[in-house]
Scaffold this motif. Structure first.
Motif, PDB file in Angstrom:
ATOM      1  N   LEU A 158      38.902  33.739  34.093  1.00 38.81           N
ATOM      2  CA  LEU A 158      38.481  34.871  35.232  1.00 38.81           C
ATOM      3  C   LEU A 158      38.725  36.188  34.229  1.00 38.81           C
ATOM      4  CD1 LEU A 158      38.175  35.518  37.930  1.00 38.81           C
ATOM      5  CD2 LEU A 158      40.491  35.602  38.175  1.00 38.81           C
ATOM      6  N   ALA A 159      39.835  36.280  33.334  1.00 39.41           N
ATOM      7  CA  ALA A 159      40.220  37.481  32.896  1.00 39.41           C
ATOM      8  C   ALA A 159      38.913  37.746  31.876  1.00 39.41           C
ATOM      9  CB  ALA A 159      41.353  37.199  32.156  1.00 39.41           C
ATOM     10  N   SER A 160      38.440  36.752  31.163  1.00 37.27           N
ATOM     11  CA  SER A 160      37.394  37.044  30.137  1.00 37.27           C
ATOM     12  C   SER A 160      36.293  37.460  30.933  1.00 37.27           C
ATOM     13  CB  SER A 160      37.238  35.687  29.257  1.00 37.27           C
ATOM     14  OG  SER A 160      36.016  35.783  28.449  1.00 37.27           O
ATOM     15  N   ALA A 161      36.062  36.668  32.010  1.00 38.92           N
ATOM     16  CA  ALA A 161      34.691  37.122  32.554  1.00 38.92           C
ATOM     17  C   ALA A 161      34.707  38.556  33.054  1.00 38.92           C
ATOM     18  CB  ALA A 161      34.482  36.317  33.949  1.00 38.92           C
ATOM     19  N   PHE A 162      35.728  39.254  33.581  1.00 36.23           N
ATOM     20  CA  PHE A 162      35.843  40.412  34.110  1.00 36.23           C
ATOM     21  C   PHE A 162      35.791  41.256  32.879  1.00 36.23           C
ATOM     22  CE2 PHE A 162      36.635  38.966  38.366  1.00 36.23           C
ATOM     23  CZ  PHE A 162      36.143  39.803  39.107  1.00 36.23           C
ATOM     24  N   HIS A 163      36.352  41.122  31.663  1.00 38.57           N
ATOM     25  CA  HIS A 163      36.341  41.852  30.704  1.00 38.57           C
ATOM     26  C   HIS A 163      34.935  42.180  30.044  1.00 38.57           C
ATOM     27  CE1 HIS A 163      37.037  43.322  26.540  1.00 38.57           C
ATOM     28  NE2 HIS A 163      36.141  42.210  26.073  1.00 38.57           N
ATOM     29  N   HIS A 164      33.761  40.924  30.256  1.00 36.11           N
ATOM     30  CA  HIS A 164      32.589  41.028  29.805  1.00 36.11           C
ATOM     31  C   HIS A 164      31.815  42.021  30.916  1.00 36.11           C
ATOM     32  CE1 HIS A 164      32.527  38.670  26.192  1.00 36.11           C
ATOM     33  NE2 HIS A 164      33.388  37.744  26.778  1.00 36.11           N
ATOM     34  N   LEU A 165      32.090  41.810  32.443  1.00 34.23           N
ATOM     35  CA  LEU A 165      31.773  42.539  32.967  1.00 34.23           C
ATOM     36  C   LEU A 165      31.772  44.081  32.884  1.00 34.23           C
ATOM     37  CD1 LEU A 165      32.169  40.464  36.375  1.00 34.23           C
ATOM     38  CD2 LEU A 165      30.074  40.925  35.263  1.00 34.23           C
ATOM     39  N   PHE A 219      40.796  38.584  42.860  1.00 34.78           N
ATOM     40  CA  PHE A 219      40.682  37.017  42.781  1.00 34.78           C
ATOM     41  C   PHE A 219      41.766  36.428  42.120  1.00 34.78           C
ATOM     42  CE2 PHE A 219      36.117  38.623  43.414  1.00 34.78           C
ATOM     43  CZ  PHE A 219      35.922  37.618  44.520  1.00 34.78           C
ATOM     44  N   ALA A 220      42.544  37.195  41.143  1.00 30.18           N
ATOM     45  CA  ALA A 220      43.540  36.443  40.316  1.00 30.18           C
ATOM     46  C   ALA A 220      44.655  35.989  41.330  1.00 30.18           C
ATOM     47  CB  ALA A 220      43.922  37.354  39.343  1.00 30.18           C
ATOM     48  N   GLY A 221      44.655  36.464  42.522  1.00 30.61           N
ATOM     49  CA  GLY A 221      45.894  36.304  43.630  1.00 30.61           C
ATOM     50  C   GLY A 221      45.498  35.311  44.381  1.00 30.61           C
ATOM     51  N   ARG A 222      44.237  34.784  44.298  1.00 25.98           N
ATOM     52  CA  ARG A 222      43.913  33.856  45.308  1.00 25.98           C
ATOM     53  C   ARG A 222      43.723  32.342  44.563  1.00 25.98           C
ATOM     54  NH1 ARG A 222      41.089  36.275  50.038  1.00 25.98           N
ATOM     55  NH2 ARG A 222      40.383  34.303  50.266  1.00 25.98           N
ATOM     56  N   ALA A 223      43.556  31.411  45.314  1.00 21.25           N
ATOM     57  CA  ALA A 223      43.339  29.927  44.730  1.00 21.25           C
ATOM     58  C   ALA A 223      41.852  30.059  44.182  1.00 21.25           C
ATOM     59  CB  ALA A 223      43.335  28.924  45.763  1.00 21.25           C
ATOM     60  N   PRO A 224      41.736  29.363  42.948  1.00 21.11           N
ATOM     61  CA  PRO A 224      42.628  28.280  42.294  1.00 21.11           C
ATOM     62  C   PRO A 224      43.317  29.265  41.200  1.00 21.11           C
ATOM     63  CG  PRO A 224      40.422  28.017  41.474  1.00 21.11           C
ATOM     64  CD  PRO A 224      40.433  29.080  42.628  1.00 21.11           C
ATOM     65  N   PHE A 225      43.363  30.459  41.155  1.00 25.99           N
ATOM     66  CA  PHE A 225      43.882  31.345  40.041  1.00 25.99           C
ATOM     67  C   PHE A 225      45.389  31.685  40.308  1.00 25.99           C
ATOM     68  CE2 PHE A 225      39.295  32.046  40.719  1.00 25.99           C
ATOM     69  CZ  PHE A 225      38.943  31.657  39.510  1.00 25.99           C
ATOM     70  N   THR A 244      31.547  34.754  39.761  1.00 32.38           N
ATOM     71  CA  THR A 244      32.579  34.487  38.567  1.00 32.38           C
ATOM     72  C   THR A 244      33.772  33.584  38.655  1.00 32.38           C
ATOM     73  OG1 THR A 244      31.944  36.565  37.670  1.00 32.38           O
ATOM     74  CG2 THR A 244      34.205  35.655  37.266  1.00 32.38           C
ATOM     75  N   PRO A 245      34.309  33.727  40.054  1.00 33.96           N
ATOM     76  CA  PRO A 245      35.534  32.581  40.339  1.00 33.96           C
ATOM     77  C   PRO A 245      34.906  31.406  40.317  1.00 33.96           C
ATOM     78  CG  PRO A 245      35.538  34.552  41.925  1.00 33.96           C
ATOM     79  CD  PRO A 245      34.130  34.711  41.098  1.00 33.96           C
TER      80      PRO A 245
END
Length: 199
Positions: free
Chosen positions: A185-192, A102-108, A171-172
Motif C-alpha cells: 500500500l505504501a509503495s503504491a501511494f508513493h508511485h501515485l 486506507f492504512a487504518g482499515r482492514a486488511p492493512f 490500490t487497496p
C-alpha cells in the motif's frame, strides 16, 4: 422537544431505531452463519429465519443481497473519504491523507475491533465478498474525483482526476493480495505521488 428525524445532532426516532436494530440483527445472523458454514452454503431464507424475520425484510434492508449483509454501503464509504480529504492535517497532502485512511482499515490496520476483524477475515477468505468490496469502493470514484478537484481548487473534474480517483480506489484491492499488504500500500501511494505531484 427531541427531534426524531434526520437533522444533524438529532435523536433517532422509534422507526429509525427499529430499522437499525433489524439491520444489525440480520447482519449479525448472516455473519454467524457464514462463519459457521461458509458464505456459499447459506441462503437468504436461512438468514431471515435466524433473525426471526421474513425474506422480504432482508431484501428491504439489503437490496444488494447477501454480500451487503457483511459489506453494507449506506454512504459510509463516500462520507469517510470526504472526512479523510477535507479533514486532513494542515500541510498534509491529499494522497498522504488517503494513504493514512486506507492504512487504518482492514486488511492493512495492525489491530481492529474483534467483531470488525471477524468480518474482514470472512471477506478476505471469500472471493464473492472480495469482489463485492472492490465494486463498492470503485463506485466511489466520481465522488472522490470531485473531492480531489475541490482540494486542488479546480472548478471541474478532468480526466486526470478521474484516473487518479480510480487508481486510489483500486490500490487497496491490489495491495491486499501482496505478501506484505502494508508495504505494498505504501509503495503504491508513493508511485501515485510521483505521477500526481500536486497531490
Amino acid at each position: 422537544m427531541a427531534t426524531t428525524h434526520g437533522s444533524a445532532g438529532s435523536v433517532p426516532g422509534r422507526r429509525e431505531r427499529k430499522k437499525a436494530a433489524t439491520r444489525k440483527a440480520l447482519s449479525d445472523a448472516a455473519l454467524e452463519l457464514f462463519l459457521e458454514r461458509g458464505y456459499d452454503k447459506v441462503t437468504v431464507a436461512e438468514i431471515a429465519a435466524a433473525a426471526d424475520t421474513a425474506v422480504t425484510t432482508v431484501f428491504a434492508h439489503f437490496p444488494a443481497g447477501k454480500e451487503a449483509l457483511i459489506l453494507d454501503d449506506s454512504g459510509e464509504r463516500e462520507a469517510s473519504l470526504a472526512v479523510a480529504v477535507r479533514g486532513r492535517a494542515e500541510g498534509s497532502s491529499v494522497l498522504d491523507a488517503l494513504h493514512a485512511f486506507f492504512a487504518g482499515r482492514a486488511p492493512f490496520a495492525e489491530k481492529l475491533p474483534e467483531e470488525y476483524q471477524r468480518r474482514m477475515d470472512l471477506v478476505m477468505g471469500t472471493p464473492a465478498l472480495c469482489a463485492y468490496a472492490r465494486r463498492v469502493w470503485v463506485a466511489c470514484a466520481d465522488s472522490l474525483a470531485e473531492l480531489l478537484a475541490e482540494a486542488a481548487g479546480r472548478a471541474e473534474v478532468d480526466d486526470s482526476l478521474r484516473v487518479l480517483a480510480r487508481y486510489v480506489l483500486e490500490t487497496p484491492d491490489l495491495a491486499s493480495s501482496c505478501p506484505d499488504p502494508r508495504a505494498a500500500l505504501a509503495s503504491a501511494f508513493h508511485h501515485l505521488k510521483l505521477g500526481w505531484p500536486g497531490f
